[in-house]
Scaffold this motif. Sequence first.
Motif, short mmCIF file in Angstrom:
data_model
loop_
_atom_site.label_atom_id
_atom_site.label_comp_id
_atom_site.label_asym_id
_atom_site.label_seq_id
_atom_site.Cartn_x
_atom_site.Cartn_y
_atom_site.Cartn_z
N ARG A 40 0.96 -1.18 0.00
CA ARG A 40 0.02 0.12 -0.20
C ARG A 40 0.94 1.36 0.20
O ARG A 40 0.41 2.26 -0.30
N ASN A 130 -1.99 2.30 -2.79
CA ASN A 130 -2.94 3.24 -2.34
C ASN A 130 -3.76 3.80 -3.60
O ASN A 130 -4.61 4.91 -3.76
N ILE A 178 -6.08 4.55 4.28
CA ILE A 178 -5.41 4.84 3.11
C ILE A 178 -5.84 6.43 2.64
O ILE A 178 -4.80 7.14 2.02
N GLU A 181 -3.32 8.73 4.14
CA GLU A 181 -1.94 8.60 3.34
C GLU A 181 -1.98 9.24 2.04
O GLU A 181 -0.91 9.98 1.87
#
Length: 272
Positions: A40, A130, A178, A181
């Motif tokens: 990710r 992501n 996610i 981020e």
Amino acid sequence: MRQYDFHLFRYVDFYMNEATKREGSQSISRAIRAMKHIARHTPNGMRLVDIAEEMNLERPTAHRVLKALVQEGMLVQLPGSKRYTLGPVMFELGLAATHQFNLRDICAPILERLAYETGDTSFLFVRSGNDAICLSRIQGHYPIQTPVVPIGSRQPLGVSAGGLALLSCLDKSEAEQILREVEPRLSVYENLDIKDVIDHYHRTHELGYAWISNHAVPGVSALGLPIRNAAGTAVAAITVATTLTRMTKSRVKEILPVLRQAADDVANLLRP
């Protein structure tokens, strides 16, 4: 040897074997979870301290897991950095899987049919860390098309209809992690911030499909659905995009059955 000593040794041996099995299964589970977390964060990778925190592990335990994965080539440590990222063996495994699971080739006839039946542009997206990557794009016959998302381009999950469909398949905590981020990257998209994407995430659950307009690409509106494999895991997303003025509520009602059929057809092809 007395009989009760014999039985005692058998019990001890049994429980030691069971403990070894549990420990082995736990190690495999931890290794897979570590690779998922790191995937990710590709390509920047993750630090040991962050991996340990996300996996709720002691640092020495997390370090042992990462060290074993590095030794097997599944992970590498970035030069001059303490960050871990995916290694060459992961790439090799991906290539090996591609020959048996070539989504682009599998989906091509269905994407073409979707573009023909709707008249609009159909897309196929897959998740990478992501991001959502545009894997394929087929233009329809309507005079005004939207080929503005190039094949191979990537956008944060939740920005495009395909990325939103993939994001909606994740539980709320993972989706919000996610989005935290990718939040610094959202500013480049018009009128879009983390709150908007979270609202779209919940709206997608309510509607049963992703519908996003005027964000990923100004003036464009798109519908998206996830494609799930036999295990129920979302492996891709299929979308239809057109101009903002063309994608009316009545148009959405026309497109959705065709889009659902396309998603179901791909899913059926992926089943053994």
